[in-house]
Design a protein around this motif. Structure first.
Motif, PDB file in Angstrom:
ATOM      1  N   ASN A 107     -71.151  -8.932 -16.933  1.00  0.00           N
ATOM      2  CA  ASN A 107     -71.437  -7.764 -17.763  1.00  0.00           C
ATOM      3  C   ASN A 107     -72.131  -6.669 -16.955  1.00  0.00           C
ATOM      4  N   LEU A 108     -71.637  -6.432 -15.748  1.00  0.00           N
ATOM      5  CA  LEU A 108     -72.230  -5.442 -14.846  1.00  0.00           C
ATOM      6  C   LEU A 108     -71.223  -4.400 -14.375  1.00  0.00           C
ATOM      7  N   LEU A 109     -70.186  -4.162 -15.149  1.00  0.00           N
ATOM      8  CA  LEU A 109     -69.194  -3.182 -14.722  1.00  0.00           C
ATOM      9  C   LEU A 109     -69.778  -1.771 -14.696  1.00  0.00           C
ATOM     10  N   PRO A 110     -69.483  -1.000 -13.653  1.00  0.00           N
ATOM     11  CA  PRO A 110     -69.829   0.424 -13.678  1.00  0.00           C
ATOM     12  C   PRO A 110     -68.887   1.153 -14.635  1.00  0.00           C
ATOM     13  N   LYS A 111     -69.095   2.455 -14.780  1.00  0.00           N
ATOM     14  CA  LYS A 111     -68.202   3.214 -15.651  1.00  0.00           C
ATOM     15  C   LYS A 111     -66.762   3.122 -15.161  1.00  0.00           C
ATOM     16  N   LYS A 112     -66.594   3.088 -13.830  1.00  0.00           N
ATOM     17  CA  LYS A 112     -65.255   2.865 -13.283  1.00  0.00           C
ATOM     18  C   LYS A 112     -65.359   2.285 -11.883  1.00  0.00           C
ATOM     19  N   TYR A 113     -64.441   1.389 -11.569  1.00  0.00           N
ATOM     20  CA  TYR A 113     -64.379   0.706 -10.285  1.00  0.00           C
ATOM     21  C   TYR A 113     -63.047   1.063  -9.624  1.00  0.00           C
ATOM     22  N   PHE A 114     -63.124   1.700  -8.445  1.00  0.00           N
ATOM     23  CA  PHE A 114     -61.929   2.126  -7.715  1.00  0.00           C
ATOM     24  C   PHE A 114     -61.732   1.254  -6.478  1.00  0.00           C
ATOM     25  N   GLU A 115     -60.483   0.955  -6.163  1.00  0.00           N
ATOM     26  CA  GLU A 115     -60.136   0.290  -4.917  1.00  0.00           C
ATOM     27  C   GLU A 115     -59.071   1.100  -4.193  1.00  0.00           C
ATOM     28  N   VAL A 116     -59.224   1.209  -2.879  1.00  0.00           N
ATOM     29  CA  VAL A 116     -58.276   1.968  -2.055  1.00  0.00           C
ATOM     30  C   VAL A 116     -57.851   1.104  -0.877  1.00  0.00           C
ATOM     31  N   ASP A 117     -56.556   1.130  -0.556  1.00  0.00           N
ATOM     32  CA  ASP A 117     -56.083   0.365   0.602  1.00  0.00           C
ATOM     33  C   ASP A 117     -54.683   0.812   1.004  1.00  0.00           C
ATOM     34  N   PHE A 118     -54.137   0.116   2.001  1.00  0.00           N
ATOM     35  CA  PHE A 118     -52.764   0.337   2.436  1.00  0.00           C
ATOM     36  C   PHE A 118     -51.792   0.140   1.270  1.00  0.00           C
ATOM     37  N   PRO A 119     -50.685   0.878   1.252  1.00  0.00           N
ATOM     38  CA  PRO A 119     -49.679   0.680   0.198  1.00  0.00           C
ATOM     39  C   PRO A 119     -49.197  -0.764   0.088  1.00  0.00           C
ATOM     40  N   MET A 120     -48.989  -1.423   1.233  1.00  0.00           N
ATOM     41  CA  MET A 120     -48.478  -2.795   1.212  1.00  0.00           C
ATOM     42  C   MET A 120     -49.469  -3.753   0.557  1.00  0.00           C
ATOM     43  N   ILE A 121     -50.747  -3.587   0.849  1.00  0.00           N
ATOM     44  CA  ILE A 121     -51.759  -4.469   0.277  1.00  0.00           C
ATOM     45  C   ILE A 121     -51.966  -4.168  -1.200  1.00  0.00           C
ATOM     46  N   VAL A 122     -51.953  -2.877  -1.543  1.00  0.00           N
ATOM     47  CA  VAL A 122     -52.084  -2.484  -2.949  1.00  0.00           C
ATOM     48  C   VAL A 122     -50.932  -3.047  -3.773  1.00  0.00           C
ATOM     49  N   ALA A 123     -49.712  -2.957  -3.239  1.00  0.00           N
ATOM     50  CA  ALA A 123     -48.538  -3.463  -3.956  1.00  0.00           C
ATOM     51  C   ALA A 123     -48.665  -4.964  -4.200  1.00  0.00           C
ATOM     52  N   ARG A 124     -49.138  -5.675  -3.193  1.00  0.00           N
ATOM     53  CA  ARG A 124     -49.315  -7.128  -3.346  1.00  0.00           C
ATOM     54  C   ARG A 124     -50.360  -7.436  -4.411  1.00  0.00           C
ATOM     55  N   LYS A 125     -51.459  -6.705  -4.390  1.00  0.00           N
ATOM     56  CA  LYS A 125     -52.529  -6.974  -5.347  1.00  0.00           C
ATOM     57  C   LYS A 125     -52.080  -6.667  -6.771  1.00  0.00           C
ATOM     58  N   ILE A 126     -51.361  -5.565  -6.943  1.00  0.00           N
ATOM     59  CA  ILE A 126     -50.852  -5.213  -8.273  1.00  0.00           C
ATOM     60  C   ILE A 126     -49.869  -6.272  -8.773  1.00  0.00           C
ATOM     61  N   TYR A 127     -49.024  -6.765  -7.888  1.00  0.00           N
ATOM     62  CA  TYR A 127     -48.089  -7.836  -8.281  1.00  0.00           C
ATOM     63  C   TYR A 127     -48.853  -9.053  -8.782  1.00  0.00           C
ATOM     64  N   ASN A 128     -49.897  -9.441  -8.066  1.00  0.00           N
ATOM     65  CA  ASN A 128     -50.704 -10.586  -8.491  1.00  0.00           C
ATOM     66  C   ASN A 128     -51.367 -10.325  -9.840  1.00  0.00           C
ATOM     67  N   ILE A 129     -51.873  -9.119 -10.028  1.00  0.00           N
ATOM     68  CA  ILE A 129     -52.520  -8.770 -11.291  1.00  0.00           C
ATOM     69  C   ILE A 129     -51.515  -8.854 -12.448  1.00  0.00           C
ATOM     70  N   LYS A 130     -50.344  -8.292 -12.240  1.00  0.00           N
ATOM     71  CA  LYS A 130     -49.326  -8.266 -13.294  1.00  0.00           C
ATOM     72  C   LYS A 130     -48.827  -9.665 -13.640  1.00  0.00           C
ATOM     73  N   SER A 131     -48.766 -10.545 -12.658  1.00  0.00           N
ATOM     74  CA  SER A 131     -48.129 -11.848 -12.869  1.00  0.00           C
ATOM     75  C   SER A 131     -49.108 -12.957 -13.240  1.00  0.00           C
ATOM     76  N   LYS A 132     -50.424 -12.673 -13.184  1.00  0.00           N
ATOM     77  CA  LYS A 132     -51.408 -13.732 -13.429  1.00  0.00           C
ATOM     78  C   LYS A 132     -52.405 -13.281 -14.491  1.00  0.00           C
ATOM     79  N   PRO A 133     -52.274 -13.831 -15.694  1.00  0.00           N
ATOM     80  CA  PRO A 133     -53.139 -13.434 -16.818  1.00  0.00           C
ATOM     81  C   PRO A 133     -54.638 -13.480 -16.541  1.00  0.00           C
TER      82      PRO A 133
END
Length: 347
Positions: A107-133
């Motif tokens: 219960n310590l979330l800031p108002k918003k949490y941003f992550e920035v990285d290479f397109p390839m790494i971002v794409a992989r992370k988004i795939y994992n997020i979408k596919s894993k509840p």
């Protein structure tokens, strides 16, 4: 740590060098998962991003990652406490980091949490997020409003965003972050773990200067190499070069003083730096005893050498004196040497 020092970005060199550093994202994440699996710290989310290690990792590697995770986490939570979570966090080169999910659990979330990285790494992370509840559900639970964006290289919800951007291009970075509702008036914490060392001195200076000039109240945490001018440091550099990975920014990693100086020269009002051996030596004794009981460490000198060649630096720009209490508390911790060296909000 010498063979898995980088979690994410390498924007300083050629595409080949970038690819070599992107490859270490996997290495470092596997090291973290292994350390978690034998009890160094709790992270129920790392398993959804990376496979389990095929072989044991050396105890000094595990202890090094523990000190790193502990130190960065304590600084981050101190900032959240001082701002009462009325802030934003920008993780530059986030890789497969799981901090957003762990903060939500506490219960310590800031108002918003941003992550920035290479397109390839971002794409992989988004795939994992979408596919894993277990990853997607916390994002949806924290989301409010109708606007929710997700595509191959970006995800934007009301509390969490991940995007691909080139850290060498500050104007482009700012434009993309603002598109996802970054607020320059909000107290801001920026995190860079083994990022600046892979950028040229000019590129890292530009990024640090942009951050200092953009936010009225801000703090930056930088974890990376230090004392790289000695023989052990040269061996670390040679090991990475054999993997086609060049430390373009190693000039700023000569000493703790050079780390502090870079921050002060680029617009930050206060700057501190401490090597990881010092961090480790001041961890709460009960926790030190616990982690040292997890596995036998034969090479204590190697652990000390590794820890003395990594550091955590932090700097502030604080027009409202918002984090001054934290700095005072940290200095008290250092003098008293009784508490965790970075648990400065509770001194």
């Amino acid at each position: 740590m010498a063979t898995a020092v980088r979690d994410t970005l390498c924007f300083a060199g050629s595409e080949e060098a970038d690819e070599a550093v992107r490859g270490t994202c996997e290495d470092a994440s596997i090291c973290k998962r292994f350390a978690v699996s034998i009890g160094y710290w709790k992270d129920p989310y790392i398993q959804y991003f990376v496979r389990q290690a095929k072989e044991r990792k050396a105890p000094e590697i595990n202890r090094g990652y523990y000190a790193r995770v502990h130190g960065v986490s304590q600084l981050l939570k101190a900032f959240l406490k001082e701002t009462e979570c009325n802030c934003q966090i920008i993780n530059l080169g986030a890789g497969l980091d799981t901090m957003f999910w762990r903060l939500k659990d506490e219960n310590l979330l800031p108002k918003k949490y941003f992550e920035v990285d290479f397109p390839m790494i971002v794409a992989r992370k988004i795939y994992n997020i979408k596919s894993k509840p277990p990853l997607s559900k916390p994002i949806m639970e924290s989301h409010s409003g109708e606007s929710f964006l997700i595509d191959a290289h970006s995800l934007d919800s009301s509390r969490y965003a991940i995007l691909a951007a080139d850290l060498r291009e500050a104007a482009e970075l700012e434009e993309k972050l603002k598109k996802f509702n970054m607020d320059t008036q909000l107290p801001t914490l920026l995190i860079a773990e083994c990022v600046l060392v892979y950028m040229t001195p000019e590129q890292s200076a530009s990024l640090l200067k942009w951050a200092a000039n953009t936010f009225q109240t801000a703090m930056v945490i930088n974890y990376e190499q230090v004392n790289m001018a000695d023989r052990f440091g040269q061996i670390m550099i040679e090991n990475l070069q054999r993997r086609q990975c060049s430390l373009a920014g190693v000039e700023a990693c000569k000493s703790l003083d050079s780390q502090r100086e870079r921050l002060l020269l680029n617009g930050w009002e206060t700057a501190n730096a401490i090597d990881m051996m010092k961090v480790y030596s001041y961890l709460p004794q009960a926790d030190v005893k616990r982690i040292e009981g997890l596995e036998f460490l034969d090479e204590k000198e190697l652990l000390e050498q590794l820890m003395q060649h990594y550091c955590i630096c932090w700097a502030t720009k604080d027009s409202c004196n918002l984090v001054q209490a934290s700095l005072v508390g940290l200095q008290y911790s250092l003098r008293m040497a009784k508490y965790s060296i970075l648990c400065f909000c509770y001194c």
